[in-house]
Motif scaffolding. Structure first.
Motif, PDB file in Angstrom:
ATOM      1  N   ASN A 123       0.825  -1.200   0.000  1.00 25.61           N
ATOM      2  CA  ASN A 123       0.000   0.000   0.000  1.00 25.61           C
ATOM      3  C   ASN A 123       0.868   1.263   0.000  1.00 25.61           C
ATOM      4  OD1 ASN A 123      -2.284   1.585   0.159  1.00 25.61           O
ATOM      5  ND2 ASN A 123      -2.579   1.300   2.359  1.00 25.61           N
ATOM      6  N   PRO A 124       1.654   1.496  -1.064  1.00 22.90           N
ATOM      7  CA  PRO A 124       2.587   2.626  -1.063  1.00 22.90           C
ATOM      8  C   PRO A 124       1.915   3.990  -1.108  1.00 22.90           C
ATOM      9  CG  PRO A 124       2.535   1.621  -3.229  1.00 22.90           C
ATOM     10  CD  PRO A 124       1.720   0.732  -2.325  1.00 22.90           C
ATOM     11  N   GLY A 125       0.648   4.039  -1.510  1.00 28.09           N
ATOM     12  CA  GLY A 125      -0.049   5.321  -1.545  1.00 28.09           C
ATOM     13  C   GLY A 125      -0.273   5.903  -0.156  1.00 28.09           C
ATOM     14  N   ALA A 126      -0.290   5.047   0.868  1.00 30.57           N
ATOM     15  CA  ALA A 126      -0.481   5.505   2.252  1.00 30.57           C
ATOM     16  C   ALA A 126       0.843   5.814   2.944  1.00 30.57           C
ATOM     17  CB  ALA A 126      -1.238   4.436   3.047  1.00 30.57           C
ATOM     18  N   TRP A 127       1.914   5.643   2.213  1.00 31.32           N
ATOM     19  CA  TRP A 127       3.263   5.823   2.774  1.00 31.32           C
ATOM     20  C   TRP A 127       3.683   7.283   2.714  1.00 31.32           C
ATOM     21  CZ3 TRP A 127       7.526   5.781  -1.184  1.00 31.32           C
ATOM     22  CH2 TRP A 127       8.780   6.049  -0.616  1.00 31.32           C
ATOM     23  N   ASN A 128       4.211   7.794   3.835  1.00 31.07           N
ATOM     24  CA  ASN A 128       4.743   9.151   3.898  1.00 31.07           C
ATOM     25  C   ASN A 128       6.268   9.070   3.954  1.00 31.07           C
ATOM     26  OD1 ASN A 128       5.547  11.758   4.404  1.00 31.07           O
ATOM     27  ND2 ASN A 128       4.092  12.122   6.064  1.00 31.07           N
ATOM     28  N   PRO A 129       6.954   9.368   2.842  1.00 32.86           N
ATOM     29  CA  PRO A 129       8.416   9.260   2.823  1.00 32.86           C
ATOM     30  C   PRO A 129       9.115  10.178   3.813  1.00 32.86           C
ATOM     31  CG  PRO A 129       7.520   9.459   0.596  1.00 32.86           C
ATOM     32  CD  PRO A 129       6.407   9.787   1.543  1.00 32.86           C
ATOM     33  N   ASP A 130       8.438  11.229   4.246  1.00 35.51           N
ATOM     34  CA  ASP A 130       9.045  12.126   5.230  1.00 35.51           C
ATOM     35  C   ASP A 130       9.133  11.456   6.602  1.00 35.51           C
ATOM     36  OD1 ASP A 130       9.301  14.150   3.343  1.00 35.51           O
ATOM     37  OD2 ASP A 130       7.306  14.946   3.774  1.00 35.51           O
ATOM     38  N   GLY A 167      -3.766   7.352  -3.298  1.00 32.59           N
ATOM     39  CA  GLY A 167      -3.012   8.351  -2.554  1.00 32.59           C
ATOM     40  C   GLY A 167      -1.589   8.547  -3.044  1.00 32.59           C
ATOM     41  N   PHE A 168      -1.160   7.759  -4.045  1.00 36.17           N
ATOM     42  CA  PHE A 168       0.206   7.869  -4.552  1.00 36.17           C
ATOM     43  C   PHE A 168       0.367   9.175  -5.318  1.00 36.17           C
ATOM     44  CE2 PHE A 168       3.734   7.164  -7.424  1.00 36.17           C
ATOM     45  CZ  PHE A 168       4.623   6.395  -6.677  1.00 36.17           C
ATOM     46  N   GLY A 169       1.374   9.959  -4.917  1.00 35.79           N
ATOM     47  CA  GLY A 169       1.565  11.263  -5.548  1.00 35.79           C
ATOM     48  C   GLY A 169       3.033  11.608  -5.704  1.00 35.79           C
ATOM     49  N   PHE A 170       3.313  12.886  -5.886  1.00 38.78           N
ATOM     50  CA  PHE A 170       4.677  13.340  -6.166  1.00 38.78           C
ATOM     51  C   PHE A 170       5.608  13.041  -4.999  1.00 38.78           C
ATOM     52  CE2 PHE A 170       7.988  16.639  -6.126  1.00 38.78           C
ATOM     53  CZ  PHE A 170       8.600  16.361  -7.343  1.00 38.78           C
ATOM     54  N   ASN A 171       5.107  13.117  -3.772  1.00 38.71           N
ATOM     55  CA  ASN A 171       5.956  12.887  -2.607  1.00 38.71           C
ATOM     56  C   ASN A 171       6.525  11.469  -2.623  1.00 38.71           C
ATOM     57  OD1 ASN A 171       7.204  13.758  -0.261  1.00 38.71           O
ATOM     58  ND2 ASN A 171       5.538  13.066   1.070  1.00 38.71           N
ATOM     59  N   GLN A 172       5.680  10.500  -2.980  1.00 39.08           N
ATOM     60  CA  GLN A 172       6.159   9.119  -3.082  1.00 39.08           C
ATOM     61  C   GLN A 172       7.023   8.934  -4.328  1.00 39.08           C
ATOM     62  OE1 GLN A 172       2.903   9.864  -2.531  1.00 39.08           O
ATOM     63  NE2 GLN A 172       2.470   9.009  -0.517  1.00 39.08           N
ATOM     64  N   HIS A 200      -1.380  -7.321  -9.191  1.00 38.44           N
ATOM     65  CA  HIS A 200      -2.558  -6.514  -9.468  1.00 38.44           C
ATOM     66  C   HIS A 200      -2.274  -5.072  -9.012  1.00 38.44           C
ATOM     67  CE1 HIS A 200      -5.113 -10.015 -10.345  1.00 38.44           C
ATOM     68  NE2 HIS A 200      -4.515 -10.614  -9.335  1.00 38.44           N
ATOM     69  N   VAL A 201      -2.243  -4.151  -9.952  1.00 36.91           N
ATOM     70  CA  VAL A 201      -1.996  -2.738  -9.642  1.00 36.91           C
ATOM     71  C   VAL A 201      -3.324  -1.994  -9.725  1.00 36.91           C
ATOM     72  CG1 VAL A 201      -0.733  -0.657 -10.279  1.00 36.91           C
ATOM     73  CG2 VAL A 201       0.333  -2.912 -10.581  1.00 36.91           C
ATOM     74  N   CYS A 202      -3.717  -1.399  -8.614  1.00 40.61           N
ATOM     75  CA  CYS A 202      -5.045  -0.759  -8.531  1.00 40.61           C
ATOM     76  C   CYS A 202      -4.916   0.714  -8.136  1.00 40.61           C
ATOM     77  CB  CYS A 202      -5.921  -1.486  -7.507  1.00 40.61           C
ATOM     78  SG  CYS A 202      -6.088  -3.249  -7.807  1.00 40.61           S
ATOM     79  N   ASN A 203      -5.913   1.498  -8.519  1.00 42.36           N
ATOM     80  CA  ASN A 203      -5.979   2.923  -8.178  1.00 42.36           C
ATOM     81  C   ASN A 203      -4.739   3.670  -8.665  1.00 42.36           C
ATOM     82  OD1 ASN A 203      -8.478   2.588  -6.745  1.00 42.36           O
ATOM     83  ND2 ASN A 203      -7.327   1.754  -5.028  1.00 42.36           N
ATOM     84  N   ASN A 204      -4.194   3.229  -9.806  1.00 40.06           N
ATOM     85  CA  ASN A 204      -2.965   3.826 -10.303  1.00 40.06           C
ATOM     86  C   ASN A 204      -3.237   5.172 -10.986  1.00 40.06           C
ATOM     87  OD1 ASN A 204      -4.033   1.383 -11.775  1.00 40.06           O
ATOM     88  ND2 ASN A 204      -3.014   2.370 -13.517  1.00 40.06           N
ATOM     89  N   PRO A 205      -2.662   6.261 -10.457  1.00 41.29           N
ATOM     90  CA  PRO A 205      -2.841   7.579 -11.062  1.00 41.29           C
ATOM     91  C   PRO A 205      -1.943   7.725 -12.284  1.00 41.29           C
ATOM     92  CG  PRO A 205      -1.365   7.725  -9.194  1.00 41.29           C
ATOM     93  CD  PRO A 205      -1.828   6.296  -9.257  1.00 41.29           C
ATOM     94  N   GLY A 206      -2.175   8.778 -13.062  1.00 39.14           N
ATOM     95  CA  GLY A 206      -1.361   9.017 -14.248  1.00 39.14           C
ATOM     96  C   GLY A 206       0.110   9.169 -13.920  1.00 39.14           C
ATOM     97  N   LEU A 207       0.411   9.754 -12.748  1.00 32.82           N
ATOM     98  CA  LEU A 207       1.799   9.973 -12.348  1.00 32.82           C
ATOM     99  C   LEU A 207       2.575   8.659 -12.255  1.00 32.82           C
ATOM    100  CD1 LEU A 207       3.919  12.061 -11.363  1.00 32.82           C
ATOM    101  CD2 LEU A 207       3.096  11.631  -9.040  1.00 32.82           C
ATOM    102  N   PHE A 208       1.885   7.587 -11.890  1.00 31.32           N
ATOM    103  CA  PHE A 208       2.571   6.307 -11.732  1.00 31.32           C
ATOM    104  C   PHE A 208       3.133   5.807 -13.059  1.00 31.32           C
ATOM    105  CE2 PHE A 208       2.596   1.626 -11.643  1.00 31.32           C
ATOM    106  CZ  PHE A 208       3.512   1.442 -10.607  1.00 31.32           C
ATOM    107  N   SER A 209       2.527   6.203 -14.167  1.00 33.36           N
ATOM    108  CA  SER A 209       3.013   5.757 -15.479  1.00 33.36           C
ATOM    109  C   SER A 209       4.438   6.243 -15.729  1.00 33.36           C
ATOM    110  CB  SER A 209       2.086   6.239 -16.592  1.00 33.36           C
ATOM    111  OG  SER A 209       2.049   7.652 -16.634  1.00 33.36           O
ATOM    112  N   VAL A 210       4.796   7.392 -15.140  1.00 35.81           N
ATOM    113  CA  VAL A 210       6.164   7.905 -15.273  1.00 35.81           C
ATOM    114  C   VAL A 210       7.135   6.962 -14.568  1.00 35.81           C
ATOM    115  CG1 VAL A 210       7.715   9.834 -14.784  1.00 35.81           C
ATOM    116  CG2 VAL A 210       5.315  10.276 -15.372  1.00 35.81           C
ATOM    117  N   LEU A 211       6.789   6.555 -13.340  1.00 38.86           N
ATOM    118  CA  LEU A 211       7.633   5.628 -12.596  1.00 38.86           C
ATOM    119  C   LEU A 211       7.712   4.276 -13.297  1.00 38.86           C
ATOM    120  CD1 LEU A 211       9.297   4.927 -10.088  1.00 38.86           C
ATOM    121  CD2 LEU A 211       7.162   4.371  -8.907  1.00 38.86           C
TER     122      LEU A 211
END
Length: 286
Positions: A123-130, A167-172, A200-211
């Motif tokens: 669940n990396p979208g819930a992860w806060n790298p800070d 919840g996966f975004g630029f911070n992750q 199974h990759v779910c709830n993948n935002p457009g930003l994830f395509s870059v990664l």
């Protein structure tokens, strides 16, 4: 043969309150199993508390009320020191991993899917790298996978991974350099002696395509063929994994519960400590 400390099984009520003195038998067990030395005990606790107070990562996730409470509580410190066999640096890494467990970023179900595979939830979208450095997130994942690699049935049937990117975004995103991308792709490509048969990759935002575009050259065709991007449509996912095993963010009726998998890892105490020592060999903790 493993040493026995009692001549018969003993009935022993649960006791969680501190201050209960150990008798000589339990002092012997503490000495022989978790390397507890009464003469060094207070010095080790003080050293551990000082290490915690000076650690910038721990400081980020201490609440205001914790500045001088839980992280200086002697019984709390003893819990981590015993888990680390009274090695202060090992205990420090265990404490850091506790934050990963507490946020329920990773879990393994005690159910197997229709193919007999263990189900690994990430669940990396819930992860806060800070709060949690990416390497500690990977370390906790590796710990679970190393445990699974010891299961004979999992060696045979392999693993199904469910990656929830809600919840996966630029911070992750910015926390994944090439070193982390190589680690992640090797993880997906069989760096462990178990097969990851389906991802199974779910709830993948457009930003994830870059990664993912950065990961693709490092993945072989077999792995790429095992990845299914569901987006926000869980219909096919539910055909593979019953909704009662999935959290609400995956259209399910369950919740991510890592208590059992964490308990299982920690019951294998020697393995748990040895793996952490392996990862942290040569690492500096200030």
């Amino acid at each position: 043969m493993e040493k026995r400390y009692f001549n018969e099984v003993i009935k022993d009520s649960f006791v969680f309150e501190p201050g209960n003195d150990l008798d000589e038998t339990w002092k012997t067990i503490a000495s022989e199993i978790v390397k507890e030395n009464e003469e060094e005990r207070e010095a080790k606790i003080s050293e551990f508390i000082k290490l915690i107070q000076a650690d910038p990562q721990v400081a980020k996730w201490k609440g205001p009320e914790e500045k001088s409470s839980r992280f200086e509580d002697k019984q709390c410190m003893i819990k981590f020191l015993r888990a680390g066999l009274w090695n202060v640096k090992t205990a420090m890494h265990i404490l850091r991993l506790e934050k990963v467990w507490a946020q329920k970023l990773i879990s393994v179900s005690d159910y197997r899917d229709y193919y007999g595979r263990r189900i690994f939830f990430y669940n990396p979208g819930a992860w806060n790298p800070d709060d949690i450095p990416v390497n500690e997130l990977f370390a906790a994942s590796h710990l679970i996978y190393d445990m699974l690699a010891q299961e004979e049935k999992t060696q045979i049937a392999g693993v199904t991974m469910v990656c929830d990117l809600a919840g996966f975004g630029f911070n992750q995103m910015r926390s994944h350099g090439m070193e982390q991308i190589r680690c992640l792709t090797s993880f997906m490509s069989g760096a462990f002696p178990i097969w990851v048969h389906k991802i199974h990759v779910c709830n993948n935002p457009g930003l994830f395509s870059v990664l993912y575009s950065m990961m693709t050259p490092l993945l072989d065709d077999r792995v790429k063929g095992n990845i299914i991007f569901h987006g926000y449509d869980y219909t096919m996912l539910h055909k593979e994994i019953p909704p009662f095993l999935l959290s609400e963010s995956l259209g399910g009726t369950g919740e991510l519960d890592n208590d059992l998998s964490l308990q299982t890892v920690k019951e294998k105490n020697d393995f748990y400590v040895d793996m952490i020592k392996c990862w942290t060999a040569g690492a500096d903790i200030h």
